[in-house]
Write an enzyme that holds these catalytic residues in place. Structure first.
Site, mmCIF file in Angstrom:
data_model
loop_
_atom_site.group_PDB
_atom_site.id
_atom_site.type_symbol
_atom_site.label_atom_id
_atom_site.label_comp_id
_atom_site.label_asym_id
_atom_site.label_seq_id
_atom_site.Cartn_x
_atom_site.Cartn_y
_atom_site.Cartn_z
ATOM 1 N N GLY A 13 18.659 65.208 -43.903
ATOM 2 C CA GLY A 13 17.144 65.085 -44.257
ATOM 3 C C GLY A 13 16.249 66.524 -45.502
ATOM 4 O O GLY A 13 14.990 65.860 -44.604
ATOM 5 N N TYR A 159 12.448 57.092 -29.034
ATOM 6 C CA TYR A 159 12.426 57.624 -29.616
ATOM 7 C C TYR A 159 12.850 59.283 -29.031
ATOM 8 O O TYR A 159 13.360 60.098 -29.298
ATOM 9 C CB TYR A 159 11.315 58.333 -30.373
ATOM 10 C CG TYR A 159 11.282 59.895 -31.169
ATOM 11 C CD1 TYR A 159 11.843 60.253 -32.136
ATOM 12 C CD2 TYR A 159 9.876 60.595 -30.704
ATOM 13 C CE1 TYR A 159 11.728 61.554 -32.379
ATOM 14 C CE2 TYR A 159 10.554 61.595 -31.020
ATOM 15 C CZ TYR A 159 10.990 62.461 -32.610
ATOM 16 O OH TYR A 159 10.760 63.681 -32.667
#
Length: 264
Positions: A13, A159
């Site tokens: 990422g 999350y």
């Protein structure tokens, strides 16, 4: 001599936000960097980061892979080894945080969150450690969150639980891999003003609440996360293992209480 001179690093990422800042800090300290991206949409961003690394005088490549898929992870590492060399510094930065309250979280959102935030760390670290154990050297750094320790919002339970799981995975890997001279650590940012938080922080009232909630009375920066990663990747942190370094201005050590209590 720079702290990471001629080391080979991979940042998952790494095309934008915190990932980009980490890539650039590693390059500034002398590392050659593989920049992972996931989609056609982010390829141009990854290429722009590559150009910045090369402007610093370091080598860089861009590598496409969904890091939650084993076959793509294996192909990514094969490419990096062909074009740059064996990965000595792995930064597991890829992460997502779709906002959905618990009662509305879909199975697809749950699986996608865990694949990106937890499974990717498992897959990339397992592949990297194949070579690190032979070399008896390696640095694995996972980018986690204040949500690894605290419930930071009522609408991201998937999350938060994924980041807590990644924290325990960090510790477990540190114990197993330490005997091979591999350090496994993590950094835990609080809210950082990057494109991942653009919509959230667009509301001035929300931004102000984030600032006021932090003991330092400011938001963190992506470069500060990069600074922490560089430290953990350096020889200065050789005896740091299994640690979650919070880069949060003290947010996770401050009890929820009225600010006026702090003045009395």
């Amino acid at each position: 001599m720079k702290r990471l001179e001629n080391r080979i690093a991979l940042v998952t990422g790494g095309s934008r936000g915190i990932g980009e800042a980490i890539v650039l800090r590693l390059a500034e300290e002398g590392a050659d960097v593989a920049i992972n991206y996931t989609s056609d949409r982010s390829r141009s961003l990854a290429e722009a980061v590559k150009d910045k690394v090369e402007a610093l005088g370091r080598r860089a490549i861009v590598v496409r892979a969904d890091v939650g898929r084993k076959e793509e992870v294996l192909a990514m590492f094969d490419q990096i080894e062909r074009e740059l060399g064996e990965v000595e510094i792995l930064v597991n930065n890829a992460g997502i945080a779709p906002f959905e309250p618990f009662m509305k979280v879909s199975e697809e959102t749950w699986d996608r969150t865990y694949n990106t935030n937890v499974k990717s760390i498992f897959l990339c670290s397992q592949r990297a450690s194949d070579k690190m154990t032979v070399k008896r050297y390696g640095k694995i750094i996972n980018v986690l969150s204040t949500a690894s320790l605290l419930v930071t919002s009522p609408v991201i339970p998937h999350y938060q639980s994924s980041k807590a799981a990644a924290n325990m995975l960090t510790k477990g890997m540190a114990i197993e891999l330490g005997k091979y001279n591999i350090n496994v650590n993590a950094v835990g940012p609080s809210t950082v003003d990057t494109d991942m938080c653009t919509d959230y922080l667009a509301d001035p009232a929300i931004r102000q609440k984030e600032v006021e909630a932090n003991p330092m009375k400011r938001l963190g920066t992506a470069r500060q996360i990069g600074d922490a990663v560089v430290f953990l990747a350096s020889e200065e942190a050789m005896q740091v293992n299994g640690h979650l370094l919070m880069v949060d201005g003290g947010l996770t050590v401050k009890a929820a209480q009225p600010d006026d209590h702090m003045d009395r």
